[in-house]
Design a protein around this motif. Structure first.
Motif, PDB file in Angstrom:
ATOM      1  N   GLN A   4       0.935  -1.281   0.133  1.00 16.49           N
ATOM      2  CA  GLN A   4       0.101   0.151  -0.124  1.00 16.49           C
ATOM      3  C   GLN A   4       0.891   1.371   0.115  1.00 16.49           C
ATOM      4  O   GLN A   4       0.482   2.216  -0.682  1.00 16.49           O
ATOM      5  CB  GLN A   4      -0.963  -0.013   1.180  1.00 16.49           C
ATOM      6  N   GLY A   8       1.051   3.862  -2.920  1.00 15.20           N
ATOM      7  CA  GLY A   8       0.553   5.272  -2.700  1.00 15.20           C
ATOM      8  C   GLY A   8       1.814   6.411  -3.103  1.00 15.20           C
ATOM      9  O   GLY A   8       1.378   7.368  -3.762  1.00 15.20           O
ATOM     10  N   ASP A  11       1.439   6.884  -6.792  1.00 18.17           N
ATOM     11  CA  ASP A  11       0.306   7.525  -6.925  1.00 18.17           C
ATOM     12  C   ASP A  11       0.281   8.852  -6.782  1.00 18.17           C
ATOM     13  O   ASP A  11      -0.130   9.914  -7.634  1.00 18.17           O
ATOM     14  CB  ASP A  11      -0.937   7.234  -6.281  1.00 18.17           C
TER      15      ASP A  11
END
Length: 102
Positions: A4, A8, A11
């Motif tokens: 994650q 992230g 992103d």
């Protein structure tokens, strides 16, 4: 870094936008000891059919006994779909470990 966190990070970087230049990839390749010169590659370009073509080429190479890595984009469900080794999508754990290393 877990999956994650790695996803992230990417992103957030994507939201910075596209800046056409080879400077960043040249710097990355330099820091990774120029991996692009260490193994044979096939770079598939064009408008349509790149994923299908890359899968066919990968299959042919694998049948011939080669270890084949394939990167395609975009992904449908998970970013890990973009990276395959011998037809198998990398795991979230391997993705995060690679991101942490880079």
């Amino acid at each position: 870094m877990n999956f994650q966190e790695a996803e992230g990070y990417l992103d957030k970087r994507a939201k910075l936008g596209i800046k056409p230049s080879l400077d960043r990839i040249r710097l990355l390749c330099s820091k990774l000891d120029e991996p692009q010169w260490k193994y044979p590659s096939i770079h598939i370009t064009g408008t349509n059919g790149k994923t299908s073509t890359s899968r066919m080429v990968s299959s042919i190479q694998e049948v011939g006994g080669a270890r084949v890595g394939r990167f395609t984009s975009p992904h449908l469900q998970s970013i890990t779909e973009r990276i395959c080794i011998n037809g198998r999508t990398i795991t979230e754990r391997d993705f995060a470990a690679s991101m942490e290393k880079i």
